[in-house]
Design a protein around this motif. Structure first.
Motif, PDB file in Angstrom:
ATOM      1  N   SER A  64     -32.521  38.764 -55.051  1.00 21.01           N
ATOM      2  CA  SER A  64     -32.800  38.250 -53.707  1.00 21.01           C
ATOM      3  C   SER A  64     -32.378  36.793 -53.692  1.00 21.01           C
ATOM      4  N   VAL A  85     -32.141  36.852 -47.989  1.00 23.28           N
ATOM      5  CA  VAL A  85     -33.281  36.413 -47.185  1.00 23.28           C
ATOM      6  C   VAL A  85     -32.982  35.151 -46.392  1.00 23.28           C
ATOM      7  N   ASN A  86     -31.811  34.544 -46.640  1.00 23.43           N
ATOM      8  CA  ASN A  86     -31.414  33.377 -45.860  1.00 23.43           C
ATOM      9  C   ASN A  86     -29.905  33.236 -45.859  1.00 23.43           C
ATOM     10  N   SER A  95     -33.469  31.462 -42.128  1.00 18.20           N
ATOM     11  CA  SER A  95     -34.257  32.262 -43.060  1.00 18.20           C
ATOM     12  C   SER A  95     -35.029  33.349 -42.345  1.00 18.20           C
ATOM     13  N   MET A  96     -35.290  34.428 -43.078  1.00 19.11           N
ATOM     14  CA  MET A  96     -36.185  35.469 -42.580  1.00 19.11           C
ATOM     15  C   MET A  96     -37.604  34.899 -42.528  1.00 19.11           C
ATOM     16  N   ALA A 101     -39.507  38.681 -45.390  1.00 16.24           N
ATOM     17  CA  ALA A 101     -38.771  38.517 -46.649  1.00 16.24           C
ATOM     18  C   ALA A 101     -39.525  39.167 -47.804  1.00 16.24           C
TER      19      ALA A 101
END
Length: 178
Positions: A64, A85-86, A95-96, A101
Motif C-alpha cells: 500500500s 491510498v494517495n 488521499s483516501m 484507506a
C-alpha cells in the motif's frame, strides 16, 4: 535467516522513489539523495526491500502506498496486490479518507494472503545476475565522502556507483551510503 522461512511479505505505507512526481515526499532512504537507481531503474525503498525479501526466498505479496509506486510494483510483480491510498499532485497529495484507506488495506492484505495460500503466482521474480547501483546526491561533498566505500566509484561530482553479483553486497552498500 533461513531461505523460505516466511510465507510472504506485506508492505504498508510506502512512497515513490526519489525524484518521482508521484509523491511530494518521495525519497529513497534519505533526503540527501536526488535519486538512486538499480540496474537503471529508479529505486524506491519498496524495491530495495522487495529485492531483500526475494533474496531470502520470500514472495512479495502486498503493497500500500502512493499510486505511482503501486503501478510500478504491479508491473514488476503482476501477482502482487497493491492498494494505492494517495496520489501526488505537485506539492500536494490527494488521499483516501483514513477509514476507507484502512478498509482497503485490510481487504487487500486478506486477498494477498489468499493468493499466497494458492501458490503466490506472480509474487516473485528471479534476481538479476548482477546489480549496478548509482546514487546521485544533492551535495557534492556527500558523494565524495561516500565514494570511499570499498568498491564504490565517483562518477561525477555528485554521483557514485557500485556493482556486485550478490544482492547482499549491494544491500550492504546501500546501508552505508544512503
Amino acid at each position: 535467516l533461513e531461505r523460505g522461512a516466511f510465507g510472504g511479505v506485506l508492505f504498508t505505507g510506502y512512497h515513490a522513489w526519489g525524484c518521482c512526481g508521484g509523491n511530494p515526499l518521495s525519497h529513497t532512504m534519505t533526503t540527501a539523495c536526488d535519486q538512486v537507481t538499480l540496474n537503471g531503474v529508479p529505486a524506491s525503498e519498496f524495491l530495495i526491500n522487495a529485492y531483500t525479501a526475494l533474496y531470502f526466498g520470500v514472495p512479495v505479496a502486498f503493497l500500500s502506498g502512493d499510486r505511482e509506486l503501486c503501478a510500478f510494483a504491479q508491473d514488476w510483480l503482476p501477482g502482487l496486490v497493491a492498494v494505492p491510498v494517495n496520489e501526488g499532485r505537485g506539492g500536494g497529495v490527494l488521499s483516501m479518507h483514513p477509514q476507507a484507506a484502512a478498509e482497503a488495506i485490510r481487504a487487500g492484505a486478506e486477498e494477498a494472503v489468499r493468493r499466497l495460500r494458492a501458490g503466490g503466482a506472480g509474487m516473485s521474480v528471479p534476481l538479476p545476475r548482477r546489480f549496478a547501483a548509482t546514487v546521485r546526491y544533492k551535495e557534492h561533498k556527500d558523494a565524495y565522502r561516500r565514494s570511499f566505500y570499498p568498491g564504490a566509484r565517483l562518477e561525477d561530482s555528485k554521483t557514485i556507483s557500485f556493482a556486485a553479483e550478490d544482492w547482499y553486497e549491494v544491500l550492504r552498500f546501500c546501508h552505508f551510503v544512503l
